[in-house]
Write a protein that holds these residues in place. Structure first.
Motif, mmCIF file in Angstrom:
data_model
loop_
_atom_site.group_PDB
_atom_site.id
_atom_site.type_symbol
_atom_site.label_atom_id
_atom_site.label_comp_id
_atom_site.label_asym_id
_atom_site.label_seq_id
_atom_site.Cartn_x
_atom_site.Cartn_y
_atom_site.Cartn_z
ATOM 1 N N ALA A 42 0.826 -1.212 0.000
ATOM 2 C CA ALA A 42 0.000 0.000 0.000
ATOM 3 C C ALA A 42 0.862 1.265 0.000
ATOM 4 O O ALA A 42 0.540 2.242 -0.689
ATOM 5 C CB ALA A 42 -0.930 0.001 1.207
ATOM 6 N N GLU A 43 1.957 1.267 0.741
ATOM 7 C CA GLU A 43 2.847 2.434 0.775
ATOM 8 C C GLU A 43 3.520 2.652 -0.578
ATOM 9 O O GLU A 43 3.668 3.790 -1.039
ATOM 10 C CB GLU A 43 3.903 2.255 1.871
ATOM 11 C CG GLU A 43 3.338 2.308 3.268
ATOM 12 C CD GLU A 43 4.307 1.840 4.336
ATOM 13 O OE1 GLU A 43 4.000 2.082 5.520
ATOM 14 O OE2 GLU A 43 5.346 1.230 4.015
ATOM 15 N N ILE A 44 3.905 1.573 -1.230
ATOM 16 C CA ILE A 44 4.545 1.684 -2.544
ATOM 17 C C ILE A 44 3.528 2.138 -3.590
ATOM 18 O O ILE A 44 3.842 2.958 -4.456
ATOM 19 C CB ILE A 44 5.217 0.355 -2.936
ATOM 20 C CG1 ILE A 44 6.318 0.000 -1.926
ATOM 21 C CG2 ILE A 44 5.800 0.430 -4.343
ATOM 22 C CD1 ILE A 44 6.886 -1.400 -2.076
ATOM 23 N N VAL A 45 2.300 1.625 -3.502
ATOM 24 C CA VAL A 45 1.227 2.053 -4.415
ATOM 25 C C VAL A 45 1.021 3.560 -4.295
ATOM 26 O O VAL A 45 0.923 4.275 -5.298
ATOM 27 C CB VAL A 45 -0.084 1.282 -4.118
ATOM 28 C CG1 VAL A 45 -1.280 1.955 -4.768
ATOM 29 C CG2 VAL A 45 0.028 -0.155 -4.577
ATOM 30 N N LYS A 46 0.973 4.054 -3.060
ATOM 31 C CA LYS A 46 0.756 5.485 -2.828
ATOM 32 C C LYS A 46 1.912 6.323 -3.382
ATOM 33 O O LYS A 46 1.699 7.384 -3.974
ATOM 34 C CB LYS A 46 0.591 5.742 -1.329
ATOM 35 C CG LYS A 46 0.218 7.149 -0.992
ATOM 36 C CD LYS A 46 -0.066 7.313 0.490
ATOM 37 C CE LYS A 46 -0.448 8.745 0.797
ATOM 38 N NZ LYS A 46 -0.684 8.943 2.228
ATOM 39 N N ALA A 47 3.139 5.844 -3.226
ATOM 40 C CA ALA A 47 4.314 6.593 -3.672
ATOM 41 C C ALA A 47 4.483 6.601 -5.191
ATOM 42 O O ALA A 47 4.976 7.583 -5.758
ATOM 43 C CB ALA A 47 5.565 6.017 -3.025
ATOM 44 N N THR A 48 4.076 5.514 -5.858
ATOM 45 C CA THR A 48 4.319 5.399 -7.299
ATOM 46 C C THR A 48 3.093 5.648 -8.165
ATOM 47 O O THR A 48 3.229 5.967 -9.344
ATOM 48 C CB THR A 48 4.845 3.994 -7.651
ATOM 49 O OG1 THR A 48 3.868 3.031 -7.272
ATOM 50 C CG2 THR A 48 6.174 3.713 -6.984
ATOM 51 N N GLY A 49 1.898 5.424 -7.598
ATOM 52 C CA GLY A 49 0.687 5.523 -8.406
ATOM 53 C C GLY A 49 0.392 4.240 -9.165
ATOM 54 O O GLY A 49 -0.546 4.182 -9.953
ATOM 55 N N TRP A 50 1.202 3.204 -8.944
ATOM 56 C CA TRP A 50 0.987 1.913 -9.586
ATOM 57 C C TRP A 50 -0.137 1.160 -8.896
ATOM 58 O O TRP A 50 -0.506 1.466 -7.772
ATOM 59 C CB TRP A 50 2.240 1.053 -9.506
ATOM 60 C CG TRP A 50 3.399 1.516 -10.312
ATOM 61 C CD1 TRP A 50 3.404 2.407 -11.340
ATOM 62 C CD2 TRP A 50 4.764 1.108 -10.144
ATOM 63 N NE1 TRP A 50 4.670 2.571 -11.836
ATOM 64 C CE2 TRP A 50 5.529 1.784 -11.120
ATOM 65 C CE3 TRP A 50 5.398 0.233 -9.282
ATOM 66 C CZ2 TRP A 50 6.897 1.609 -11.248
ATOM 67 C CZ3 TRP A 50 6.770 0.064 -9.406
ATOM 68 C CH2 TRP A 50 7.501 0.739 -10.380
ATOM 69 N N GLN A 51 -0.649 0.134 -9.556
ATOM 70 C CA GLN A 51 -1.601 -0.768 -8.930
ATOM 71 C C GLN A 51 -0.825 -1.831 -8.160
ATOM 72 O O GLN A 51 0.363 -2.068 -8.413
ATOM 73 C CB GLN A 51 -2.495 -1.403 -9.988
ATOM 74 C CG GLN A 51 -3.404 -0.387 -10.655
ATOM 75 C CD GLN A 51 -4.368 -1.035 -11.618
ATOM 76 O OE1 GLN A 51 -4.451 -2.245 -11.722
ATOM 77 N NE2 GLN A 51 -5.101 -0.202 -12.346
ATOM 78 N N ALA A 52 -1.506 -2.473 -7.208
ATOM 79 C CA ALA A 52 -0.838 -3.439 -6.329
ATOM 80 C C ALA A 52 -0.176 -4.576 -7.112
ATOM 81 O O ALA A 52 0.946 -4.987 -6.791
ATOM 82 C CB ALA A 52 -1.827 -3.994 -5.313
#
Length: 91
Positions: A42-52
């Motif tokens: 979830a933190e990486i999704v928020k930082a990159t805008g990518w999907q899980a």
């Protein structure tokens, strides 16, 4: 009849090639994973805008297989936390 040219297959990084740029989304993911407390999907999704599913694919494909980084995962209170142990680098 006209023949179409095929695109060349992508080439693997040569040994001694320059490390990845520091301003890319992949570099952001690596920086998040290198923190002492690691990062959740979830933190990486928020930082990159990518999907899980893209984040999971990047971790297993680009980071583990292509760059050879030792990404670890541990289940914690905040969820599954991914880390790159200190001392590992993308170069």
């Amino acid at each position: 009849m006209r023949k179409h040219k095929r695109k060349a297959a992508p080439r693997a990084r040569k040994p001694g090639a320059k490390p990845p740029a520091t301003s890319t989304k992949q570099a952001k993911v690596i920086a998040l994973l290198q923190r002492a407390n690691g990062a959740t999907i979830a933190e990486i999704v928020k930082a990159t805008g990518w999907q899980a599913h893209t984040v999971r694919g990047a971790i297993s494909g680009a980071l583990k297989k292509k760059l050879g980084l030792a990404v670890t995962a541990a289940k914690e209170e905040r969820g599954r936390v991914y880390r790159i142990p200190s001392g590992e680098s993308a170069a």
